[in-house]
Design an enzyme around this catalytic site. Structure first.
Site, PDB file in Angstrom:
ATOM      1  N   GLU A  49      10.140 -52.681  -5.899  1.00 17.37           N
ATOM      2  CA  GLU A  49       9.659 -54.146  -5.742  1.00 17.37           C
ATOM      3  C   GLU A  49       8.969 -55.112  -5.163  1.00 17.37           C
ATOM      4  O   GLU A  49       9.255 -54.813  -3.812  1.00 17.37           O
ATOM      5  CB  GLU A  49      10.690 -54.637  -6.839  1.00 17.37           C
ATOM      6  CG  GLU A  49      11.353 -54.116  -8.080  1.00 17.37           C
ATOM      7  CD  GLU A  49      12.950 -55.037  -8.511  1.00 17.37           C
ATOM      8  OE1 GLU A  49      12.422 -55.922  -7.868  1.00 17.37           O
ATOM      9  OE2 GLU A  49      13.673 -54.576  -9.094  1.00 17.37           O
ATOM     10  N   ASP A  60      16.391 -66.845  -6.125  1.00 16.56           N
ATOM     11  CA  ASP A  60      16.769 -66.321  -5.184  1.00 16.56           C
ATOM     12  C   ASP A  60      17.396 -66.728  -3.943  1.00 16.56           C
ATOM     13  O   ASP A  60      17.074 -68.170  -3.973  1.00 16.56           O
ATOM     14  CB  ASP A  60      15.215 -65.719  -4.457  1.00 16.56           C
ATOM     15  CG  ASP A  60      14.491 -64.937  -5.451  1.00 16.56           C
ATOM     16  OD1 ASP A  60      15.050 -63.385  -5.766  1.00 16.56           O
ATOM     17  OD2 ASP A  60      13.383 -65.355  -5.411  1.00 16.56           O
ATOM     18  N   TYR A 174      17.024 -54.389 -16.136  1.00 13.77           N
ATOM     19  CA  TYR A 174      17.561 -54.848 -14.845  1.00 13.77           C
ATOM     20  C   TYR A 174      18.593 -55.365 -14.835  1.00 13.77           C
ATOM     21  O   TYR A 174      18.611 -56.441 -15.744  1.00 13.77           O
ATOM     22  CB  TYR A 174      16.060 -55.382 -13.839  1.00 13.77           C
ATOM     23  CG  TYR A 174      16.173 -55.516 -12.343  1.00 13.77           C
ATOM     24  CD1 TYR A 174      18.062 -56.370 -11.988  1.00 13.77           C
ATOM     25  CD2 TYR A 174      15.441 -55.718 -11.352  1.00 13.77           C
ATOM     26  CE1 TYR A 174      18.317 -56.223 -11.016  1.00 13.77           C
ATOM     27  CE2 TYR A 174      15.881 -55.689  -9.654  1.00 13.77           C
ATOM     28  CZ  TYR A 174      17.580 -56.241  -9.820  1.00 13.77           C
ATOM     29  OH  TYR A 174      17.817 -57.168  -8.944  1.00 13.77           O
TER      30      TYR A 174
END
Length: 271
Positions: A49, A60, A174
């Site tokens: 990724e 994040d 994911y």
């Protein structure tokens, strides 16, 4: 069959769990990113990724936020990232997933991105903040250019939305191991295994688990119930720690190998 699907088929036949490292493009610079991609491939990555630096990466944690900031200070753009992959793909054959927020992709142009990404050798695109209810045209554009649209699911994802994601996703799904932002954690959340079971009820796609995985033990734990483990912040933190060190590439490679050595195999009933 896409190259990502082929990768998971090979892993399934061998009874191995997959390993998916994440790095941010342009951290500490694009030339180093190219070398890191090659090193990650040599070190055992099954899929990589590659994060597109963004000014407001709300999903994040601090480690990857700082990586985005460093790359943006270098002026790294989405076009630079695509070019970086194009050059690197002359040396490696590992599938690459472009990992981004939607705003940079919209600014670049959806159709243009799909065409240039395919030409560069990118295999899939994961958009962290694109909900499935608004993704249909985006998915159609990607699939038309033979790119896999990858979706995130979380423990808080409703059954209705999970089913919609299953209808649109390609390549793999994911699964976020816990609610919250990315970042290394001491243990895998109990929610992760339950989420993977929920995904398997609505989709036959492989499931990769990420967010908070930072040790070989945790990677091994994930392999017991999912098809692949994603490690991001722990690797990005090593890149940050080693910035300016001439041995950065070798040391990151060594750290990556330590996360997956020895690669374990599991009976199909456990995965």
């Amino acid at each position: 069959m896409s190259r990502i699907s082929e990768t998971f088929e090979k892993l399934k036949r061998s009874g191995r769990g997959g390993f998916i490292p994440f790095i941010t493009a342009g951290d500490p610079d694009l030339a180093t990113t190219e070398l890191l991609l090659v090193e990650l491939a040599k070190s055992g990555a099954d899929i990589i990724e590659l994060g597109v630096p963004f000014s407001d990466p709300v999903a994040d944690g601090e480690v990857i936020q700082r990586a985005s900031e460093r790359a943006l200070r270098k002026g790294v753009t989405l076009s630079d990232v695509v070019g970086c992959v194009s050059r690197t793909k002359q040396h490696i054959d590992v599938p690459i997933v472009l990992f981004s927020y939607f705003n940079p992709l919209l600014q670049f142009g959806e159709a243009r991105l799909a065409i240039e990404a395919r030409q560069a050798g990118i295999d899939a695109v994961l958009v962290t903040d694109l909900i499935p209810e608004e993704a249909r045209s985006w998915v159609e554009t990607l699939v038309q250019d033979e790119l896999d649209p990858i979706f995130l699911v979380a423990p808080t994802t409703s059954d209705q939305r999970l089913a919609e994601i299953a209808r649109q996703a390609r390549g793999f799904i994911y699964a976020v191991s816990r609610a919250g932002v990315t970042g290394a954690r001491d243990k895998i959340a109990d929610d992760a295994q339950a989420l993977v079971k929920r995904v398997r009820k609505v989709s036959n796609l492989p499931v990769a688990v990420g967010f908070g995985i930072s040790t070989a033990e945790q990677v091994s734990q994930v392999w017991r119930f999912a098809d692949a483990a994603v490690v991001g912040s722990a690797i990005v933190r090593e890149i940050e720690r080693l910035s300016g060190d001439p041995k950065l590439i070798d040391q990151v490679g060594h750290f990556t190998r330590s996360l997956i050595a020895p690669k374990q195999t599991f009976p199909p009933t456990l995965r």
